[in-house]
Enzyme design. Structure first.
Site, PDB file in Angstrom:
ATOM      1  N   ASP A 294     -25.772  98.198 111.016  1.00 32.48           N
ATOM      2  CA  ASP A 294     -24.514  98.403 111.851  1.00 32.48           C
ATOM      3  C   ASP A 294     -23.695  99.214 111.267  1.00 32.48           C
ATOM      4  OD1 ASP A 294     -25.298  95.640 112.791  1.00 32.48           O
ATOM      5  OD2 ASP A 294     -25.274  95.064 110.605  1.00 32.48           O
TER       6      ASP A 294
ATOM      7  N   HIS B 113     -23.760  89.602 110.267  1.00 28.72           N
ATOM      8  CA  HIS B 113     -24.578  90.575 110.982  1.00 28.72           C
ATOM      9  C   HIS B 113     -24.813  89.872 112.477  1.00 28.72           C
ATOM     10  CE1 HIS B 113     -27.821  93.204 112.655  1.00 28.72           C
ATOM     11  NE2 HIS B 113     -28.684  92.248 112.656  1.00 28.72           N
TER      12      HIS B 113
HETATM   13  P1  NAD Z   1     -41.934  90.987 114.785  1.00 24.80           P
HETATM   14  O1  NAD Z   1     -41.995  89.607 115.740  1.00 24.80           O
HETATM   15  O2  NAD Z   1     -42.629  92.224 115.311  1.00 24.80           O
HETATM   16  O3  NAD Z   1     -42.692  90.808 113.522  1.00 24.80           O
HETATM   17  C1  NAD Z   1     -42.285  89.549 112.585  1.00 24.80           C
HETATM   18  C2  NAD Z   1     -43.287  89.349 111.709  1.00 24.80           C
HETATM   19  O4  NAD Z   1     -43.082  88.247 110.918  1.00 24.80           O
HETATM   20  C3  NAD Z   1     -44.695  88.966 112.742  1.00 24.80           C
HETATM   21  O5  NAD Z   1     -45.801  89.762 112.144  1.00 24.80           O
HETATM   22  C4  NAD Z   1     -44.809  87.346 112.125  1.00 24.80           C
HETATM   23  O6  NAD Z   1     -46.226  87.059 112.080  1.00 24.80           O
HETATM   24  C5  NAD Z   1     -44.463  87.531 110.772  1.00 24.80           C
HETATM   25  N1  NAD Z   1     -43.843  86.024 110.269  1.00 24.80           N
HETATM   26  C6  NAD Z   1     -43.347  85.120 110.782  1.00 24.80           C
HETATM   27  N2  NAD Z   1     -43.133  84.022 109.940  1.00 24.80           N
HETATM   28  C7  NAD Z   1     -43.503  84.399 108.766  1.00 24.80           C
HETATM   29  C8  NAD Z   1     -43.657  83.978 107.456  1.00 24.80           C
HETATM   30  N3  NAD Z   1     -43.190  82.560 107.402  1.00 24.80           N
HETATM   31  N4  NAD Z   1     -44.262  84.701 106.461  1.00 24.80           N
HETATM   32  C9  NAD Z   1     -44.377  85.871 106.573  1.00 24.80           C
HETATM   33  N5  NAD Z   1     -44.606  86.563 107.728  1.00 24.80           N
HETATM   34  C10 NAD Z   1     -43.862  85.956 109.026  1.00 24.80           C
HETATM   35  O7  NAD Z   1     -40.273  91.201 114.480  1.00 24.80           O
HETATM   36  P2  NAD Z   1     -39.736  92.297 113.935  1.00 24.80           P
HETATM   37  O8  NAD Z   1     -39.183  93.092 115.033  1.00 24.80           O
HETATM   38  O9  NAD Z   1     -40.437  93.109 112.988  1.00 24.80           O
HETATM   39  O10 NAD Z   1     -38.232  91.593 113.494  1.00 24.80           O
HETATM   40  C11 NAD Z   1     -38.295  90.722 112.357  1.00 24.80           C
HETATM   41  C12 NAD Z   1     -37.108  90.120 111.863  1.00 24.80           C
HETATM   42  O11 NAD Z   1     -35.921  91.138 111.726  1.00 24.80           O
HETATM   43  C13 NAD Z   1     -36.247  89.461 113.268  1.00 24.80           C
HETATM   44  O12 NAD Z   1     -35.909  88.210 113.004  1.00 24.80           O
HETATM   45  C14 NAD Z   1     -35.293  90.543 113.782  1.00 24.80           C
HETATM   46  O13 NAD Z   1     -34.420  89.818 114.744  1.00 24.80           O
HETATM   47  C15 NAD Z   1     -34.910  90.831 112.414  1.00 24.80           C
HETATM   48  N6  NAD Z   1     -33.871  92.185 112.393  1.00 24.80           N
HETATM   49  C16 NAD Z   1     -33.024  92.186 111.605  1.00 24.80           C
HETATM   50  C17 NAD Z   1     -32.292  93.621 111.588  1.00 24.80           C
HETATM   51  C18 NAD Z   1     -30.888  93.304 110.742  1.00 24.80           C
HETATM   52  O14 NAD Z   1     -30.366  94.400 110.794  1.00 24.80           O
HETATM   53  N7  NAD Z   1     -30.834  92.652 109.769  1.00 24.80           N
HETATM   54  C19 NAD Z   1     -32.598  94.383 112.456  1.00 24.80           C
HETATM   55  C20 NAD Z   1     -33.618  94.311 113.250  1.00 24.80           C
HETATM   56  C21 NAD Z   1     -34.401  93.307 113.187  1.00 24.80           C
HETATM   57  C1  LMR Z   2     -30.277  94.387 115.543  1.00 24.65           C
HETATM   58  O1  LMR Z   2     -29.317  94.291 115.184  1.00 24.65           O
HETATM   59  O2  LMR Z   2     -31.031  95.197 116.127  1.00 24.65           O
HETATM   60  C2  LMR Z   2     -31.297  93.185 115.162  1.00 24.65           C
HETATM   61  O3  LMR Z   2     -30.656  92.370 114.350  1.00 24.65           O
HETATM   62  C3  LMR Z   2     -31.866  92.736 116.024  1.00 24.65           C
HETATM   63  C4  LMR Z   2     -31.356  91.996 117.196  1.00 24.65           C
HETATM   64  O4  LMR Z   2     -31.637  90.584 117.285  1.00 24.65           O
HETATM   65  O5  LMR Z   2     -30.097  92.335 117.433  1.00 24.65           O
END
Ligand code: NAD
Ligand code: LMR
Length: 323
Positions: free
Chosen positions: A159, A187
């Site tokens: 962010d 967030h």
């Molecule tokens: P994705 O679905 O591509 O990958 C998530 C992975 O986590 C999958 O491979 C799944 O099998 C695995 N997983 C699920 N449960 C699990 C567990 N208990 N232990 C280990 N692995 C497990 O998703 P992504 O795009 O990589 O996003 C992952 C997370 O990050 C989401 O919750 C997304 O919203 C979050 N995210 C946060 C931010 C931030 O700024 N904080 C930014 C982007 C995404």
């Molecule tokens: C982001 O900010 O891109 C991630 O937290 C994914 C979402 O759900 O917005």
């Protein structure tokens, strides 16, 4: 090479994992002084995909990469790790708020908090990326009884980067000309991207933009950027999230280039309820995270900060049974 650093990445076969692992293994996170030992945690249905990722890591012949262990067992994944990047969790789809994921994802962080507590290095640094990141981090830290609260953080640098880029574009400046901006709170769509102390080329940011742009365009743009990306590409941000996680950990382990934003366990700074995982203006040096303590906040800023604090209190109250 002076030291091998053991790094756990959960959700390693997911889209952020894929965007992150090769950069970590090449040394971008910790520099060329650190050998890398990767512990990759996934759930059983994703193990085939993870095996493919491991093959690709091998095929890069990274000089720093000493070992890779794929596993479905959190106790094995976190054994003696110095760094834990908790990415594995369900992402939201279009029309959802991040807190809608609490029920699906909250329990993951109970198990992982306990497993970190039982197995990780006593100095482990933990970054929670999986959403809703702040409250998942709250769950993890409360279940990690033998670790200290300052070992747990959640990610709001993405962010911060988004806000810096928007302000730089608006003022026709370079991102490096922007200083002292901060993300406060959760967030989520209540986060408060604050410009009151920000400068561009040394000039107060609020002297360069109108109040209307600040309140009606800039703040909603940063708050909604994740949703806009989901709407445009059908999946949530991945490369920019991986980039932010790498920066977060590099700054924490070394130092930040000035002010950044991280979510930490509040000790009551700026009157925020202690124990909430709250994003503050931060500076990192000597391996430590310090909250910048002397920000002057006007009524507008204080109102916005209260709003995002209130949302974190509500999220905490909804998952009290997991703490
Ligand atoms: P994705 O679905 O591509 O990958 C998530 C992975 O986590 C999958 O491979 C799944 O099998 C695995 N997983 C699920 N449960 C699990 C567990 N208990 N232990 C280990 N692995 C497990 O998703 P992504 O795009 O990589 O996003 C992952 C997370 O990050 C989401 O919750 C997304 O919203 C979050 N995210 C946060 C931010 C931030 O700024 N904080 C930014 C982007 C995404
Ligand atoms: C982001 O900010 O891109 C991630 O937290 C994914 C979402 O759900 O917005």
């Amino acid at each position: 090479m002076s030291k091998t650093t053991r790094i756990a990445v959960t959700g390693a076969a997911g889209q952020i994992g894929y965007a992150m692992l090769f950069r970590i293994a090449s040394g971008e996170m910790l520099g060329a002084q650190h050998g890398i030992d990767l512990r990759l945690l996934e759930i059983p249905p994703a193990m085939d995909a993870l095996r493919g990722v491991v093959m690709e890591l091998e095929d890069c012949a990274f000089p720093l990469l000493e070992n890779v262990v794929p596993t479905t067992d959190p106790n094995e994944a976190f054994a003696d790790v110095d760094i834990a990047l908790l990415v594995g969790a369900r992402p939201r789809g279009a029309g959802m708020e991040r807190k809608d994921l609490l029920e699906a994802n909250g329990a993951i962080f109970t198990t992982q908090g306990k497993a970190l507590s039982d197995n990780a290095s006593r100095d482990v640094r933990v970054l929670v990326v999986g959403n809703p990141a702040n409250t998942n981090c709250l769950i993890a830290v409360n279940n990690a009884k033998t670790l200290a609260s300052n070992q747990f953080t959640a990610m709001t640098i993405l962010d911060h980067h988004r806000a810096v880029a928007q302000l730089a574009q608006k003022t026709r400046a370079h991102v490096q000309d922007v200083r002292n901006l901060a993300i406060w709170g959760n967030h989520s769509s209540t986060m408060f991207p604050e410009l009151h102390s920000a400068t561009v080329k040394g000039i107060d940011a609020l002297d360069l933009v109108t109040m209307n742009w600040y309140t009606d365009e800039f703040i909603p743009c940063v708050q909604q950027r994740g949703a806009q990306i989901i709407q445009a590409k059908g999946t949530s941000s991945a490369a920019s999230a991986a980039n932010a996680a790498i920066d977060h950990m590099r700054y924490w382990c070394t130092e930040s280039p000035g002010t950044t934003s991280m979510s930490i366990v509040s000790q009551g700074e700026y009157g925020i309820e202690s124990g909430l995982v709250f994003s503050y203006p931060i500076v990192c040096h000597g391996g430590q995270i310090d909250v910048i303590q002397d920000r002057v906040l006007d009524d507008f800023a204080q109102q916005r900060i209260k709003l995002t604090e209130q949302e974190l209190i509500e999220e905490r109250d909804a998952i009290r049974h997991l703490l």
